[in-house]
Scaffold this motif. Structure first.
Motif, PDB file in Angstrom:
ATOM      1  N   TYR A  80     -24.124  10.894   0.359  1.00 45.38           N
ATOM      2  CA  TYR A  80     -24.885  10.586  -0.844  1.00 45.38           C
ATOM      3  C   TYR A  80     -25.506  11.856  -1.426  1.00 45.38           C
ATOM      4  CZ  TYR A  80     -28.424   8.656  -3.915  1.00 45.38           C
ATOM      5  OH  TYR A  80     -29.197   8.372  -5.005  1.00 45.38           O
ATOM      6  N   GLU A  81     -26.041  12.697  -0.569  1.00 43.91           N
ATOM      7  CA  GLU A  81     -26.654  13.945  -1.029  1.00 43.91           C
ATOM      8  C   GLU A  81     -25.614  14.848  -1.684  1.00 43.91           C
ATOM      9  OE1 GLU A  81     -29.762  16.431  -1.795  1.00 43.91           O
ATOM     10  OE2 GLU A  81     -29.907  14.469  -0.843  1.00 43.91           O
ATOM     11  N   ILE A  82     -24.438  14.941  -1.108  1.00 46.19           N
ATOM     12  CA  ILE A  82     -23.359  15.740  -1.705  1.00 46.19           C
ATOM     13  C   ILE A  82     -22.975  15.163  -3.060  1.00 46.19           C
ATOM     14  CG2 ILE A  82     -20.922  16.375  -1.457  1.00 46.19           C
ATOM     15  CD1 ILE A  82     -21.490  16.576   1.591  1.00 46.19           C
ATOM     16  N   TYR A  83     -22.879  13.847  -3.147  1.00 46.98           N
ATOM     17  CA  TYR A  83     -22.533  13.188  -4.414  1.00 46.98           C
ATOM     18  C   TYR A  83     -23.587  13.469  -5.484  1.00 46.98           C
ATOM     19  CZ  TYR A  83     -22.079   9.431  -7.816  1.00 46.98           C
ATOM     20  OH  TYR A  83     -21.976   8.724  -8.979  1.00 46.98           O
ATOM     21  N   VAL A  84     -24.869  13.341  -5.125  1.00 44.95           N
ATOM     22  CA  VAL A  84     -25.949  13.572  -6.097  1.00 44.95           C
ATOM     23  C   VAL A  84     -25.919  15.011  -6.582  1.00 44.95           C
ATOM     24  CG1 VAL A  84     -28.471  13.720  -6.321  1.00 44.95           C
ATOM     25  CG2 VAL A  84     -27.425  11.716  -5.285  1.00 44.95           C
ATOM     26  N   ARG A  85     -25.735  15.947  -5.686  1.00 38.72           N
ATOM     27  CA  ARG A  85     -25.701  17.365  -6.101  1.00 38.72           C
ATOM     28  C   ARG A  85     -24.496  17.647  -6.987  1.00 38.72           C
ATOM     29  NH1 ARG A  85     -28.502  21.384  -2.033  1.00 38.72           N
ATOM     30  NH2 ARG A  85     -30.112  19.978  -1.268  1.00 38.72           N
ATOM     31  N   ALA A  86     -23.360  17.030  -6.687  1.00 40.81           N
ATOM     32  CA  ALA A  86     -22.177  17.246  -7.522  1.00 40.81           C
ATOM     33  C   ALA A  86     -22.383  16.661  -8.915  1.00 40.81           C
ATOM     34  CB  ALA A  86     -20.956  16.627  -6.859  1.00 40.81           C
ATOM     35  N   VAL A  87     -22.992  15.475  -8.982  1.00 43.38           N
ATOM     36  CA  VAL A  87     -23.223  14.842 -10.289  1.00 43.38           C
ATOM     37  C   VAL A  87     -24.228  15.642 -11.104  1.00 43.38           C
ATOM     38  CG1 VAL A  87     -24.219  12.788 -11.391  1.00 43.38           C
ATOM     39  CG2 VAL A  87     -22.539  12.536  -9.573  1.00 43.38           C
ATOM     40  N   THR A  88     -25.310  16.082 -10.474  1.00 38.91           N
ATOM     41  CA  THR A  88     -26.311  16.860 -11.223  1.00 38.91           C
ATOM     42  C   THR A  88     -25.742  18.207 -11.662  1.00 38.91           C
ATOM     43  OG1 THR A  88     -27.237  17.672  -9.146  1.00 38.91           O
ATOM     44  CG2 THR A  88     -28.305  15.769 -10.149  1.00 38.91           C
ATOM     45  N   ARG A  89     -24.906  18.814 -10.844  1.00 35.78           N
ATOM     46  CA  ARG A  89     -24.281  20.081 -11.220  1.00 35.78           C
ATOM     47  C   ARG A  89     -23.338  19.874 -12.405  1.00 35.78           C
ATOM     48  NH1 ARG A  89     -21.698  22.928  -6.399  1.00 35.78           N
ATOM     49  NH2 ARG A  89     -23.877  23.286  -5.914  1.00 35.78           N
ATOM     50  N   GLU A  90     -22.575  18.781 -12.377  1.00 35.01           N
ATOM     51  CA  GLU A  90     -21.661  18.479 -13.476  1.00 35.01           C
ATOM     52  C   GLU A  90     -22.434  18.204 -14.768  1.00 35.01           C
ATOM     53  OE1 GLU A  90     -18.032  18.294 -15.213  1.00 35.01           O
ATOM     54  OE2 GLU A  90     -18.431  18.800 -13.121  1.00 35.01           O
ATOM     55  N   GLU A  91     -23.542  17.447 -14.655  1.00 35.00           N
ATOM     56  CA  GLU A  91     -24.373  17.187 -15.837  1.00 35.00           C
ATOM     57  C   GLU A  91     -24.970  18.481 -16.372  1.00 35.00           C
ATOM     58  OE1 GLU A  91     -27.223  14.273 -14.661  1.00 35.00           O
ATOM     59  OE2 GLU A  91     -25.770  12.635 -14.719  1.00 35.00           O
ATOM     60  N   ALA A  92     -25.381  19.380 -15.490  1.00 32.81           N
ATOM     61  CA  ALA A  92     -25.943  20.659 -15.919  1.00 32.81           C
ATOM     62  C   ALA A  92     -24.883  21.491 -16.631  1.00 32.81           C
ATOM     63  CB  ALA A  92     -26.501  21.408 -14.713  1.00 32.81           C
ATOM     64  N   ARG A  93     -23.649  21.457 -16.134  1.00 35.75           N
ATOM     65  CA  ARG A  93     -22.560  22.200 -16.800  1.00 35.75           C
ATOM     66  C   ARG A  93     -22.295  21.631 -18.192  1.00 35.75           C
ATOM     67  NH1 ARG A  93     -18.164  22.515 -12.083  1.00 35.75           N
ATOM     68  NH2 ARG A  93     -19.209  24.034 -10.798  1.00 35.75           N
ATOM     69  N   LYS A  94     -22.254  20.303 -18.289  1.00 37.33           N
ATOM     70  CA  LYS A  94     -21.985  19.675 -19.585  1.00 37.33           C
ATOM     71  C   LYS A  94     -23.100  19.980 -20.572  1.00 37.33           C
ATOM     72  CE  LYS A  94     -19.084  15.890 -18.055  1.00 37.33           C
ATOM     73  NZ  LYS A  94     -18.970  14.442 -17.888  1.00 37.33           N
ATOM     74  N   SER A  95     -24.351  19.891 -20.107  1.00 40.51           N
ATOM     75  CA  SER A  95     -25.455  20.180 -21.025  1.00 40.51           C
ATOM     76  C   SER A  95     -25.519  21.655 -21.399  1.00 40.51           C
ATOM     77  CB  SER A  95     -26.782  19.724 -20.418  1.00 40.51           C
ATOM     78  OG  SER A  95     -27.070  20.496 -19.281  1.00 40.51           O
ATOM     79  N   ALA A  96     -25.140  22.554 -20.478  1.00 38.45           N
ATOM     80  CA  ALA A  96     -25.148  23.983 -20.774  1.00 38.45           C
ATOM     81  C   ALA A  96     -24.018  24.344 -21.743  1.00 38.45           C
ATOM     82  CB  ALA A  96     -25.008  24.787 -19.491  1.00 38.45           C
TER      83      ALA A  96
END
Length: 100
Positions: A80-96
């Motif tokens: 779950y922790e790996i999934y959350v970090r991957a999703v937040t990283r992907e969202e950060a890339r999209k927003s950046a």
């Protein structure tokens, strides 16, 4: 090497007789069976001094089961922790990339 050849030829000779082959298969699975002697019987007999330690099997299986559940919980938490970090990283890339 000679003993291997002797065993091999003996097995071929026994295989021609179906009942002997069946008996030889049973013997090969069980190896040699010898009745335990007096000392072995004494060692295998119930000892009243050790009776209070006999209940460890149930406790050990309970502890093992609890350990299995804890292992599953830890692995699920890590996933779950790996999934959350991957999703937040992907969202950060999209927003950046969207703001740039």
């Amino acid at each position: 090497m000679a003993s291997f050849l002797k065993r091999d030829t003996f097995a071929v000779l026994r295989s021609h007789h179906p009942q002997a082959a069946e008996v030889s298969q049973l013997q090969s699975r069980r190896q040699l069976h010898v009745e335990p002697g007096a000392r072995e019987k004494a060692l295998l007999a119930k000892d009243p001094a050790l009776e209070r330690f006999k209940s460890y099997r149930k406790g050990a299986s309970r502890i093992r089961r609890i350990g299995d559940y804890l292992t599953i919980a830890v692995v699920a938490g890590c996933c779950y922790e790996i999934y959350v970090r991957a999703v937040t990283r992907e969202e950060a890339r999209k927003s950046a990339s969207g703001s740039a």
